[in-house]
Write a protein that holds these residues in place. Sequence first.
Motif, short mmCIF file in Angstrom:
data_model
loop_
_atom_site.label_atom_id
_atom_site.label_comp_id
_atom_site.label_asym_id
_atom_site.label_seq_id
_atom_site.Cartn_x
_atom_site.Cartn_y
_atom_site.Cartn_z
N MET A 1 -1.84 -3.68 10.85
CA MET A 1 -1.62 -3.64 12.30
C MET A 1 -0.14 -3.52 12.61
SD MET A 1 -4.10 -6.94 12.74
CE MET A 1 -3.46 -7.57 11.18
N ARG A 2 0.17 -2.99 13.79
CA ARG A 2 1.55 -2.85 14.28
C ARG A 2 2.41 -2.17 13.19
NH1 ARG A 2 3.05 -5.64 18.72
NH2 ARG A 2 4.60 -3.96 18.72
N VAL A 3 1.95 -0.98 12.79
CA VAL A 3 2.53 -0.27 11.67
C VAL A 3 3.61 0.71 12.14
CG1 VAL A 3 2.07 1.26 9.70
CG2 VAL A 3 0.37 -0.45 10.39
N SER A 4 4.71 0.74 11.39
CA SER A 4 5.72 1.80 11.50
C SER A 4 6.21 2.08 10.08
CB SER A 4 6.87 1.38 12.40
OG SER A 4 7.58 0.29 11.84
N GLY A 5 7.28 2.84 9.94
CA GLY A 5 7.76 3.16 8.60
C GLY A 5 8.13 1.95 7.77
N SER A 6 8.65 0.90 8.42
CA SER A 6 9.12 -0.27 7.67
C SER A 6 8.33 -1.54 7.97
CB SER A 6 10.60 -0.52 7.97
OG SER A 6 10.77 -0.77 9.37
N GLU A 7 7.41 -1.49 8.93
CA GLU A 7 6.73 -2.71 9.36
C GLU A 7 5.22 -2.57 9.31
OE1 GLU A 7 10.11 -4.27 12.57
OE2 GLU A 7 8.13 -3.64 13.27
N ALA A 8 4.57 -3.68 9.04
CA ALA A 8 3.10 -3.76 9.11
C ALA A 8 2.70 -5.21 8.93
CB ALA A 8 2.43 -2.90 8.05
N THR A 9 1.69 -5.64 9.68
CA THR A 9 1.05 -6.94 9.47
C THR A 9 -0.33 -6.67 8.89
OG1 THR A 9 2.22 -7.95 11.34
CG2 THR A 9 0.21 -9.04 10.57
N GLU A 10 -0.64 -7.31 7.75
CA GLU A 10 -1.88 -7.04 7.05
C GLU A 10 -2.85 -8.21 7.18
OE1 GLU A 10 -0.25 -4.11 3.47
OE2 GLU A 10 -1.11 -6.06 2.98
N ALA A 11 -4.12 -7.89 7.26
CA ALA A 11 -5.18 -8.90 7.19
C ALA A 11 -6.30 -8.33 6.35
CB ALA A 11 -5.69 -9.24 8.58
N GLY A 12 -6.85 -9.16 5.47
CA GLY A 12 -7.91 -8.65 4.62
C GLY A 12 -8.39 -9.64 3.60
N TYR A 13 -8.81 -9.11 2.45
CA TYR A 13 -9.53 -9.91 1.46
C TYR A 13 -9.11 -9.49 0.06
CZ TYR A 13 -13.69 -11.97 -0.86
OH TYR A 13 -14.56 -12.71 -1.66
N TYR A 14 -8.63 -10.47 -0.73
CA TYR A 14 -8.43 -10.26 -2.15
C TYR A 14 -9.75 -10.56 -2.85
CZ TYR A 14 -3.44 -10.83 -0.95
OH TYR A 14 -2.20 -10.71 -0.40
N VAL A 15 -10.50 -9.53 -3.16
CA VAL A 15 -11.84 -9.73 -3.70
C VAL A 15 -11.79 -10.42 -5.05
CG1 VAL A 15 -13.96 -8.56 -4.41
CG2 VAL A 15 -12.67 -7.70 -2.45
N SER A 16 -10.87 -9.99 -5.91
CA SER A 16 -10.81 -10.55 -7.26
C SER A 16 -10.48 -12.04 -7.26
CB SER A 16 -9.78 -9.79 -8.10
OG SER A 16 -8.51 -9.79 -7.47
N GLY A 17 -9.74 -12.50 -6.26
CA GLY A 17 -9.40 -13.92 -6.18
C GLY A 17 -10.17 -14.67 -5.11
N ASN A 18 -11.08 -13.98 -4.41
CA ASN A 18 -11.88 -14.57 -3.34
C ASN A 18 -10.99 -15.25 -2.29
OD1 ASN A 18 -14.34 -15.19 -2.02
ND2 ASN A 18 -14.34 -17.24 -2.89
N ARG A 19 -9.96 -14.50 -1.83
CA ARG A 19 -9.00 -15.07 -0.90
C ARG A 19 -8.88 -14.18 0.34
NH1 ARG A 19 -7.51 -20.12 -2.19
NH2 ARG A 19 -5.38 -19.83 -1.39
N LEU A 20 -9.12 -14.78 1.51
CA LEU A 20 -8.80 -14.13 2.77
C LEU A 20 -7.31 -14.30 3.03
CD1 LEU A 20 -11.75 -15.59 4.87
CD2 LEU A 20 -11.64 -13.29 3.87
N PHE A 21 -6.71 -13.34 3.75
CA PHE A 21 -5.27 -13.46 3.95
C PHE A 21 -4.82 -12.77 5.23
CE2 PHE A 21 -5.74 -9.41 1.77
CZ PHE A 21 -4.83 -8.58 2.42
N VAL A 22 -3.70 -13.24 5.74
CA VAL A 22 -2.89 -12.55 6.74
C VAL A 22 -1.46 -12.55 6.23
CG1 VAL A 22 -1.92 -12.65 9.06
CG2 VAL A 22 -4.37 -13.01 8.73
N ASP A 23 -0.87 -11.37 6.16
CA ASP A 23 0.44 -11.20 5.55
C ASP A 23 1.43 -10.72 6.61
OD1 ASP A 23 2.66 -10.47 4.08
OD2 ASP A 23 1.55 -9.46 2.50
N ARG A 24 2.42 -11.56 6.91
CA ARG A 24 3.46 -11.16 7.86
C ARG A 24 4.83 -11.00 7.18
NH1 ARG A 24 4.08 -16.55 11.75
NH2 ARG A 24 5.18 -17.87 10.25
N THR A 25 4.83 -10.64 5.91
CA THR A 25 6.10 -10.47 5.20
C THR A 25 6.86 -9.23 5.68
OG1 THR A 25 4.97 -9.31 3.40
CG2 THR A 25 5.31 -11.68 3.13
N ARG A 26 6.16 -8.30 6.34
CA ARG A 26 6.83 -7.11 6.89
C ARG A 26 6.47 -6.93 8.36
NH1 ARG A 26 5.97 -2.12 5.28
NH2 ARG A 26 3.79 -2.45 4.69
N SER A 27 6.45 -8.04 9.10
CA SER A 27 5.99 -8.01 10.49
C SER A 27 7.11 -7.89 11.51
CB SER A 27 5.16 -9.26 10.78
OG SER A 27 3.98 -9.26 10.01
#
Length: 483
Positions: free
Chosen positions: A367-393
């Motif tokens: 979400m809120r994507v540009s060349g250098s920015e994005a906020t991610e939300a999703g699922y690490y299936v292999s680790g069974n982990r839901l996540f929200v990532d704002r490291t590039r928000s």
Amino acid sequence: MHQETYAEPYRLQYHLSPPEGPMSDPNGMVYFEGEYHQFYQFTGRWGHAVSRDLVYWEHLPLAIDRDELGDAWSGSAVVDAKDTSGLFGGKPGLVAIFTHCKNGVQSQSIAYSSDRGRSWRKYNGNPVLPNSGLKDFRDPKVIWHPETGKWVMVVSADKRVQFYSSPNLIDWAFESEFGEGQGSHAAVWECPDLFPLDVDGDPARRKWVLHVSIGDNDETDGSTAQYFIGRFDGKRFVNDLPPEEVRWTDFGQDFYAAVSYSDIPDQDGRRIWLGWMSNWKYPFHVPTSPWKGAMSVPRVLRLRTEGDTVRLVQEPIDELKKLREVPWTANGLEVSDGTRKLAFEGACYEFEMTVEWEKVEEFGVRMRVSGSEATEAGYYVSGNRLFVDRTRSGFSDIIGRSGKPVQFDKCFETERIREGNELKMRGFVDASSVEIFFDDGLQTFTSLIYPNGGSTGLELFAIGGAAVFRNLRVYPIKSIWRR
């Protein structure tokens, strides 16, 4: 109010925020004569807004100010329908119960209104519940308990809560205490709430929910919140969960002090709350001006059996749908080891989708994507982990309350509760916030973000395999401030 109010950078367009100044804990949440009252902490005073639908808000003057007894800290409000207090001449009225704080001493006081909350008078006999020697003794939540025919107050008392009862909102008697050896004690318990909910909608399986927020601490990397499920007889709360089990309310970093509305009519029947979207690591240090702080979207609470366990779920109120504009839709979009840019751009929108997969390591939405920015939300299936990532928000150079930089740009994760190869995702994206509801509200993430105004792209991604995104709908959302 200056001319640019509600058009500034990062200004939320469909969340409640103050025109100017700092907003923190939600206070005095009550429904009365067709209006929802939303009070809130405003530097030791009660700010005030009202709404007929929990979507469009009208700001009113300050409701409760500090006085010779101290600041007016957090608390609750109720409809005294039968005039048990004797303050309304036999008619219904509103009573606010709040914490007075002076020179560090906290005690509970009341104020009352006979004109639909437009003006307030302090009770002459305040405080109605003096401090008994506790350093932390605050945030009273009052409910009517029909089985005992009394008012019940649950109040924060350090890392536990205390229960009091009263016939008239003025004379209070101690009943019991809860908290020792129960749940997380990472910091002081604050802003308690107490309410009954029917498990899976069955009145024969009614349980009580006790919710407490947990103040700033390093163990949970900031302030957070937890809930208990159990029994309450008007005097004592008994936790049905194992005492060491911790049930977190939200898995982002910006959902605090959530409290539910009192006196919603029986014909409605919902239990609705909202929380303060911030964290006591950086409460008023975010890059917004002339305001600091906002509330989450209002959420309906339910108790639902998931597997063999009863859990609290949160879902956005249906009234928010009136803000939807014509959606962008797609179905059966397969993404395999890559990214798919969608033909949608925006800063304020709602999305919903169901994701299915057979073999994939990770997938989600950017979400809120540009060349250098994005906020991610999703699922690490292999680790069974839901996540929200704002490291590039976006902007993240935030100085915290301690006067030192805080790590704002980080990823939040939790183990997924629901099993199976189908994940439901619903998200609310605003100018500086993201709220993600996974698996029909079973797990939620609330996070502030500060992207550039030009970061408006929306993408799907999958890593280590393929994911199919079904029933995808993206709704642009209208501003509640510009009709």
